[in-house]
Design a protein around this motif. Structure first.
Motif, PDB file in Angstrom:
ATOM      1  N   UNK A   1       0.853  -1.178   0.000  1.00  0.00           N
ATOM      2  CA  UNK A   1       0.000   0.000   0.000  1.00  0.00           C
ATOM      3  C   UNK A   1       0.898   1.239   0.000  1.00  0.00           C
ATOM      4  N   UNK A   2       0.610   2.183  -0.882  1.00  0.00           N
ATOM      5  CA  UNK A   2       1.455   3.376  -0.920  1.00  0.00           C
ATOM      6  C   UNK A   2       1.164   4.264   0.301  1.00  0.00           C
ATOM      7  N   UNK A   3       2.096   5.186   0.552  1.00  0.00           N
ATOM      8  CA  UNK A   3       2.020   5.993   1.770  1.00  0.00           C
ATOM      9  C   UNK A   3       0.748   6.839   1.857  1.00  0.00           C
ATOM     10  N   UNK A   4       0.340   7.467   0.764  1.00  0.00           N
ATOM     11  CA  UNK A   4      -0.839   8.333   0.805  1.00  0.00           C
ATOM     12  C   UNK A   4      -2.110   7.527   1.079  1.00  0.00           C
ATOM     13  N   UNK A   5      -2.239   6.375   0.442  1.00  0.00           N
ATOM     14  CA  UNK A   5      -3.409   5.530   0.666  1.00  0.00           C
ATOM     15  C   UNK A   5      -3.455   5.069   2.124  1.00  0.00           C
ATOM     16  N   UNK A   6      -2.298   4.671   2.636  1.00  0.00           N
ATOM     17  CA  UNK A   6      -2.219   4.234   4.029  1.00  0.00           C
ATOM     18  C   UNK A   6      -2.597   5.371   4.973  1.00  0.00           C
ATOM     19  N   UNK A   8      -4.367   8.058   4.368  1.00  0.00           N
ATOM     20  CA  UNK A   8      -5.807   8.346   4.240  1.00  0.00           C
ATOM     21  C   UNK A   8      -6.638   7.346   5.051  1.00  0.00           C
ATOM     22  N   UNK A   9      -6.280   6.080   4.927  1.00  0.00           N
ATOM     23  CA  UNK A   9      -7.010   5.013   5.634  1.00  0.00           C
ATOM     24  C   UNK A   9      -6.895   5.188   7.158  1.00  0.00           C
ATOM     25  N   UNK A  10      -5.702   5.457   7.644  1.00  0.00           N
ATOM     26  CA  UNK A  10      -5.474   5.597   9.090  1.00  0.00           C
ATOM     27  C   UNK A  10      -6.159   6.860   9.626  1.00  0.00           C
ATOM     28  N   UNK A  11      -6.037   7.951   8.911  1.00  0.00           N
ATOM     29  CA  UNK A  11      -6.675   9.196   9.372  1.00  0.00           C
ATOM     30  C   UNK A  11      -8.197   9.042   9.382  1.00  0.00           C
ATOM     31  N   UNK A  12      -8.713   8.347   8.408  1.00  0.00           N
ATOM     32  CA  UNK A  12     -10.164   8.090   8.382  1.00  0.00           C
ATOM     33  C   UNK A  12     -10.586   7.269   9.602  1.00  0.00           C
ATOM     34  N   UNK A  13      -9.745   6.305   9.976  1.00  0.00           N
ATOM     35  CA  UNK A  13     -10.033   5.471  11.153  1.00  0.00           C
ATOM     36  C   UNK A  13     -10.195   6.340  12.401  1.00  0.00           C
ATOM     37  N   UNK A  14      -9.389   7.395  12.499  1.00  0.00           N
ATOM     38  CA  UNK A  14      -9.437   8.289  13.665  1.00  0.00           C
ATOM     39  C   UNK A  14     -10.238   9.558  13.370  1.00  0.00           C
ATOM     40  N   UNK A  15     -11.000   9.519  12.308  1.00  0.00           N
ATOM     41  CA  UNK A  15     -11.910  10.592  11.920  1.00  0.00           C
ATOM     42  C   UNK A  15     -11.214  11.952  11.828  1.00  0.00           C
ATOM     43  N   UNK A  16      -9.946  11.925  11.430  1.00  0.00           N
ATOM     44  CA  UNK A  16      -9.211  13.158  11.215  1.00  0.00           C
ATOM     45  C   UNK A  16      -8.928  13.960  12.472  1.00  0.00           C
ATOM     46  N   UNK A  17      -9.022  13.313  13.629  1.00  0.00           N
ATOM     47  CA  UNK A  17      -8.807  13.997  14.904  1.00  0.00           C
ATOM     48  C   UNK A  17      -7.304  14.123  15.181  1.00  0.00           C
ATOM     49  N   UNK A  18      -6.798  15.345  15.158  1.00  0.00           N
ATOM     50  CA  UNK A  18      -5.362  15.567  15.361  1.00  0.00           C
ATOM     51  C   UNK A  18      -4.917  15.224  16.780  1.00  0.00           C
ATOM     52  N   UNK A  19      -5.866  15.075  17.721  1.00  0.00           N
ATOM     53  CA  UNK A  19      -5.494  14.664  19.084  1.00  0.00           C
ATOM     54  C   UNK A  19      -5.061  13.192  19.106  1.00  0.00           C
ATOM     55  N   UNK A  40       4.914  11.187   6.813  1.00  0.00           N
ATOM     56  CA  UNK A  40       4.848  12.258   7.820  1.00  0.00           C
ATOM     57  C   UNK A  40       4.410  13.575   7.176  1.00  0.00           C
ATOM     58  N   UNK A  41       4.959  13.868   6.015  1.00  0.00           N
ATOM     59  CA  UNK A  41       4.575  15.106   5.323  1.00  0.00           C
ATOM     60  C   UNK A  41       3.082  15.095   4.990  1.00  0.00           C
ATOM     61  N   UNK A  42       2.591  13.951   4.554  1.00  0.00           N
ATOM     62  CA  UNK A  42       1.172  13.845   4.175  1.00  0.00           C
ATOM     63  C   UNK A  42       0.267  13.906   5.407  1.00  0.00           C
ATOM     64  N   UNK A  43       0.686  13.301   6.518  1.00  0.00           N
ATOM     65  CA  UNK A  43      -0.088  13.400   7.767  1.00  0.00           C
ATOM     66  C   UNK A  43      -0.180  14.865   8.185  1.00  0.00           C
ATOM     67  N   UNK A  44       0.942  15.568   8.134  1.00  0.00           N
ATOM     68  CA  UNK A  44       0.956  16.990   8.518  1.00  0.00           C
ATOM     69  C   UNK A  44      -0.013  17.788   7.652  1.00  0.00           C
ATOM     70  N   UNK A  45       0.015  17.514   6.356  1.00  0.00           N
ATOM     71  CA  UNK A  45      -0.875  18.209   5.421  1.00  0.00           C
ATOM     72  C   UNK A  45      -2.343  17.883   5.716  1.00  0.00           C
ATOM     73  N   UNK A  46      -2.645  16.610   5.899  1.00  0.00           N
ATOM     74  CA  UNK A  46      -4.032  16.179   6.127  1.00  0.00           C
ATOM     75  C   UNK A  46      -4.594  16.674   7.460  1.00  0.00           C
ATOM     76  N   UNK A  47      -3.756  16.702   8.508  1.00  0.00           N
ATOM     77  CA  UNK A  47      -4.231  17.127   9.829  1.00  0.00           C
ATOM     78  C   UNK A  47      -4.009  18.615  10.080  1.00  0.00           C
ATOM     79  N   UNK A  48      -3.358  19.272   9.116  1.00  0.00           N
ATOM     80  CA  UNK A  48      -3.055  20.700   9.221  1.00  0.00           C
ATOM     81  C   UNK A  48      -2.270  21.015  10.499  1.00  0.00           C
TER      82      UNK A  48
END
Length: 162
Positions: A1-6, A8-19, A40-48
């Motif tokens: 699984x590529x990094x962005x797909x992974x 996206x999947x993980x952030x969706x699991x936590x409903x985008x909650x930066x906490x 890490x760069x993509x997580x930072x971007x997605x969670x702002x």
């Protein structure tokens, strides 16, 4: 699984909650065996959140790694009880058999070796933990059997994947 797909999947699991950033990082590492820079760069971007915050978290927690870890993670407890009962001899034998120092990964990335200050199983000391499995009352003589067992397990996994 590529990094962005992974991610996206993980952030969706936590409903985008930066906490939940620590859990998010642990889940990513669970899949990749380390925290890739791109993830890490993509997580930072997605969670702002600033990517520097993610690197601080990754460097603070011993459980997180910015470098690829071995398929089998071997942790040698070097707490007082284990030290007194011979942890250093076990560590020496593991270094010899695996050909790596603590903090390193074998060339084929099948084993990673680390020391930990205490695993909380002092009555069983010296203790070695391999992929979460505790081996108490270890000795340098038992190290060869343990390495052989996990090497065979690795080869069997590789055969199944092929």
């Amino acid at each position: 699984m590529d990094n962005k797909t992974l991610v996206d999947k993980v952030i969706e699991k936590y409903q985008g909650d930066s906490r939940e950033v620590l859990e998010i990082l642990l889940d990513i590492q669970g899949e990749k065996r380390y925290l890739p820079k791109e993830a890490l760069n993509y997580v930072a971007e997605k969670l702002d959140i600033p990517v520097t915050r993610l690197y601080r978290i990754a460097k603070f927690y011993e459980a997180l790694s910015l470098k690829p870890m071995g398929e089998c993670q071997v942790h040698v407890c070097t707490g007082t009880a284990c030290h007194v009962r011979g942890a250093s001899r076990i560590l020496d034998e593991l270094e010899h058999q695996l050909g790596i120092d603590p903090g390193e990964v074998t060339e084929d990335q099948s084993f990673g070796l680390k020391t930990v200050n205490c695993v909380g199983a002092c009555a069983l000391g010296p203790v070695v933990v391999v992929n979460g499995e505790h081996y108490g009352n270890m000795s340098a003589l038992k190290v060869g059997k343990l390495v052989k067992e996990y090497s065979k397990e690795q080869k069997d996994k590789e055969k199944k994947q092929a």
